[in-house]
Design an enzyme around this catalytic site. Structure first.
Site, PDB file in Angstrom:
ATOM      1  N   ASP A  14       0.851  -1.189   0.000  1.00  0.00           N
ATOM      2  CA  ASP A  14       0.000   0.000   0.000  1.00  0.00           C
ATOM      3  C   ASP A  14       0.888   1.242   0.000  1.00  0.00           C
ATOM      4  O   ASP A  14       1.750   1.387   0.869  1.00  0.00           O
ATOM      5  CB  ASP A  14      -0.897   0.021   1.247  1.00  0.00           C
ATOM      6  CG  ASP A  14      -1.956  -1.074   1.211  1.00  0.00           C
ATOM      7  OD1 ASP A  14      -2.147  -1.687   0.137  1.00  0.00           O
ATOM      8  OD2 ASP A  14      -2.591  -1.316   2.254  1.00  0.00           O
ATOM      9  N   GLY A  42      -4.535 -11.527   1.576  1.00  0.00           N
ATOM     10  CA  GLY A  42      -3.803 -12.771   1.835  1.00  0.00           C
ATOM     11  C   GLY A  42      -2.641 -12.537   2.784  1.00  0.00           C
ATOM     12  O   GLY A  42      -2.503 -13.216   3.814  1.00  0.00           O
ATOM     13  N   ASN A 185     -18.804 -10.229   5.799  1.00  0.00           N
ATOM     14  CA  ASN A 185     -19.353  -9.173   6.646  1.00  0.00           C
ATOM     15  C   ASN A 185     -20.759  -8.880   6.114  1.00  0.00           C
ATOM     16  O   ASN A 185     -21.252  -9.554   5.207  1.00  0.00           O
ATOM     17  CB  ASN A 185     -18.434  -7.940   6.680  1.00  0.00           C
ATOM     18  CG  ASN A 185     -18.299  -7.265   5.315  1.00  0.00           C
ATOM     19  OD1 ASN A 185     -19.087  -7.493   4.407  1.00  0.00           O
ATOM     20  ND2 ASN A 185     -17.295  -6.424   5.181  1.00  0.00           N
ATOM     21  N   GLY A 223     -18.930  -6.334  12.699  1.00  0.00           N
ATOM     22  CA  GLY A 223     -18.223  -5.179  13.248  1.00  0.00           C
ATOM     23  C   GLY A 223     -18.141  -5.250  14.763  1.00  0.00           C
ATOM     24  O   GLY A 223     -17.863  -6.314  15.318  1.00  0.00           O
ATOM     25  N   ASP A 247      -8.913   2.460  13.896  1.00  0.00           N
ATOM     26  CA  ASP A 247      -8.875   2.187  12.456  1.00  0.00           C
ATOM     27  C   ASP A 247      -9.248   0.719  12.240  1.00  0.00           C
ATOM     28  O   ASP A 247      -8.519  -0.166  12.683  1.00  0.00           O
ATOM     29  CB  ASP A 247      -7.470   2.492  11.926  1.00  0.00           C
ATOM     30  CG  ASP A 247      -7.337   2.230  10.431  1.00  0.00           C
ATOM     31  OD1 ASP A 247      -8.330   1.808   9.788  1.00  0.00           O
ATOM     32  OD2 ASP A 247      -6.239   2.438   9.887  1.00  0.00           O
ATOM     33  N   GLY A 252     -11.282  -7.490   9.518  1.00  0.00           N
ATOM     34  CA  GLY A 252     -11.802  -8.735   8.964  1.00  0.00           C
ATOM     35  C   GLY A 252     -10.690  -9.754   8.735  1.00  0.00           C
ATOM     36  O   GLY A 252     -10.867 -10.947   9.012  1.00  0.00           O
ATOM     37  N   ASP A 253      -9.547  -9.295   8.255  1.00  0.00           N
ATOM     38  CA  ASP A 253      -8.416 -10.210   8.029  1.00  0.00           C
ATOM     39  C   ASP A 253      -7.908 -10.774   9.354  1.00  0.00           C
ATOM     40  O   ASP A 253      -7.588 -11.961   9.458  1.00  0.00           O
ATOM     41  CB  ASP A 253      -7.274  -9.479   7.311  1.00  0.00           C
ATOM     42  CG  ASP A 253      -7.659  -9.080   5.900  1.00  0.00           C
ATOM     43  OD1 ASP A 253      -8.471  -9.799   5.280  1.00  0.00           O
ATOM     44  OD2 ASP A 253      -7.154  -8.044   5.409  1.00  0.00           O
ATOM     45  N   GLY A 288      -3.675   1.489  10.608  1.00  0.00           N
ATOM     46  CA  GLY A 288      -3.048   0.554   9.683  1.00  0.00           C
ATOM     47  C   GLY A 288      -3.601  -0.846   9.833  1.00  0.00           C
ATOM     48  O   GLY A 288      -4.233  -1.176  10.836  1.00  0.00           O
TER      49      GLY A 288
HETATM   50  P1  ADP Z   1     -14.645  -6.275   7.816  1.00  0.00           P
HETATM   51  O1  ADP Z   1     -13.391  -5.736   8.417  1.00  0.00           O
HETATM   52  O2  ADP Z   1     -14.444  -7.434   6.930  1.00  0.00           O
HETATM   53  O3  ADP Z   1     -15.560  -5.215   7.278  1.00  0.00           O
HETATM   54  P2  ADP Z   1     -16.030  -6.255  10.346  1.00  0.00           P
HETATM   55  O4  ADP Z   1     -16.035  -4.773  10.282  1.00  0.00           O
HETATM   56  O5  ADP Z   1     -17.302  -6.940  10.682  1.00  0.00           O
HETATM   57  O6  ADP Z   1     -15.473  -6.923   9.022  1.00  0.00           O
HETATM   58  O7  ADP Z   1     -14.909  -6.653  11.414  1.00  0.00           O
HETATM   59  C1  ADP Z   1     -14.472  -7.968  11.558  1.00  0.00           C
HETATM   60  C2  ADP Z   1     -14.432  -8.359  13.009  1.00  0.00           C
HETATM   61  O8  ADP Z   1     -13.523  -7.506  13.742  1.00  0.00           O
HETATM   62  C3  ADP Z   1     -15.764  -8.207  13.728  1.00  0.00           C
HETATM   63  O9  ADP Z   1     -16.549  -9.365  13.542  1.00  0.00           O
HETATM   64  C4  ADP Z   1     -15.315  -8.000  15.166  1.00  0.00           C
HETATM   65  O10 ADP Z   1     -14.954  -9.228  15.748  1.00  0.00           O
HETATM   66  C5  ADP Z   1     -14.039  -7.183  14.996  1.00  0.00           C
HETATM   67  N1  ADP Z   1     -14.314  -5.741  15.024  1.00  0.00           N
HETATM   68  C6  ADP Z   1     -14.440  -4.898  13.969  1.00  0.00           C
HETATM   69  N2  ADP Z   1     -14.696  -3.641  14.348  1.00  0.00           N
HETATM   70  C7  ADP Z   1     -14.722  -3.660  15.707  1.00  0.00           C
HETATM   71  C8  ADP Z   1     -14.946  -2.660  16.723  1.00  0.00           C
HETATM   72  N3  ADP Z   1     -15.178  -1.377  16.405  1.00  0.00           N
HETATM   73  N4  ADP Z   1     -14.913  -3.057  18.027  1.00  0.00           N
HETATM   74  C9  ADP Z   1     -14.703  -4.341  18.355  1.00  0.00           C
HETATM   75  N5  ADP Z   1     -14.483  -5.333  17.443  1.00  0.00           N
HETATM   76  C10 ADP Z   1     -14.491  -5.005  16.141  1.00  0.00           C
END
Ligand code: ADP
Length: 310
Positions: A14, A42, A185, A223, A247, A252-253, A288
């Site tokens: 990036d 990945g 998601n 989330g 951030d 998700g990764d 990041g």
């Molecule tokens: P993606 O990053 O693929 O959009 P999510 O936003 O749902 O997926 O985030 C993936 C996982 O990371 C969530 O299921 C949760 O476990 C964790 N997560 C993401 N954002 C938060 C947050 N603001 N507070 C606590 N856990 C989080």
């Protein structure tokens, strides 16, 4: 015994430019900062698994340039075996050029480069080495036909397949039959099933839709709310951890890596989603994608502190 994890997917560098505003077409502008960060879904999942002390191998491609070298080094530094990363001399390393303006808005151009050259022939070349691994993490930043080809072939050997269907796109029906786990998601599951997730019933219906197509277990990332676990045994929302999220890039990764690592250690589904929630939450606590990915001790003390508090 700990099972072994293999990530098959993208590696990107990036390239981030920070400026007061975006340039107009034809305009040259002085920016304020420039940073490079290893990324690609990945690579992110492999690094997250490496930090969690997994026995993890990356299978992917980079170009014969400085970024490719840096990405391989970054994998190794984080405990990831990188001998499955091929340096393709005819193409650039995958990159994302990210411009960020004073308001924090961004504009992104992605060049797949070597990631786009990951074909079924490459999978065949890597296949014997891959068979030494048990749990496979896939995403959708390499050609879809390669993902389908590899997953189908691995399934013939009874391997465990986890697909993160990101970035969001439609998938051919065939692929669902080969998936032990899919981890969309909300946006991605809506893309796949046509169903908006407003209520728990929506989550259950969308999950069941995917299971009818042949997926074993659906894990719907929600989330900060955590994740739904939708299997033949169980439908539950496994709550997320409360953190000061700065951030969410790479959350998700991190989640997917955490889930895979916990399964590799022999934990059950509920416990593995809980662990994944902790890894995802911790990853949001600094800027990041890879920067804030936690190591094993950090996750354990975070989960234990949470248990004591209740
Ligand atoms: P993606 O990053 O693929 O959009 P999510 O936003 O749902 O997926 O985030 C993936 C996982 O990371 C969530 O299921 C949760 O476990 C964790 N997560 C993401 N954002 C938060 C947050 N603001 N507070 C606590 N856990 C989080």
């Amino acid at each position: 015994m700990m099972k072994k994890i293999c990530v098959v997917g993208s590696l990107n560098m990036d390239l981030v430019v920070i400026a007061d505003r975006f340039p107009q077409p034809g305009e040259t502008l002085s920016g304020k900062e420039f940073h490079t960060f290893p990324g690609g879904k990945g690579g992110n999942q492999a690094v997250a698994a490496g930090r969690l002390q997994a026995d993890v191998r990356m299978v992917g491609k980079v170009g014969d340039d400085i970024y490719g070298k840096q990405l391989i080094l970054n994998l190794q530094k984080n405990g990831v075996k990188a001998d499955g990363v091929f340096v393709d001399s005819g193409v650039s390393t995958g990159i994302a050029v990210i411009e960020v303006d004073g308001a924090g808005e961004n504009q992104i151009v992605i060049v797949a480069g070597a990631n786009g050259k990951l074909d079924s022939r490459f999978i065949d070349e890597q296949f014997d080495a891959m068979l030494e691994y048990d749990i496979f993490l896939f995403q959708l930043e390499i050609p879809l036909e390669t993902v389908v080809y590899a997953i189908k072939k691995l399934k013939e050997y009874g391997k465990t397949i986890i697909l993160d269907p990101a970035p969001a796109r439609l998938l051919p029906d065939e692929i669902f039959n080969y998936l032990d786990y899919i981890t969309p998601n909300e946006m991605e599951i809506t893309m796949l099933t046509g169903k908006k997730i407003r209520t728990a019933d929506d989550a259950r219906e969308a999950g069941d839709w995917l299971r009818r197509k042949g997926v074993g277990t659906v894990i719907l990332k929600m989330g900060k709310n955590g994740a739904y676990l939708i299997s033949d045994q169980e439908f539950s929302l496994i709550p997320g951890f409360t953190v000061n999220a700065i951030d969410t890039t790479g959350a998700g990764d991190s989640f997917n890596a955490g889930f895979g690592v916990s399964l590799a250690r022999g934990n059950g589904l509920w416990e593995s989603v809980r662990f994944a929630n902790a890894v995802g939450a911790l990853s949001t606590t600094a800027k990041g994608a890879q920067n804030a990915m936690p190591d094993w001790e950090q996750v354990m003390s975070f989960i234990n502190a949470e248990v004591t508090r209740r």
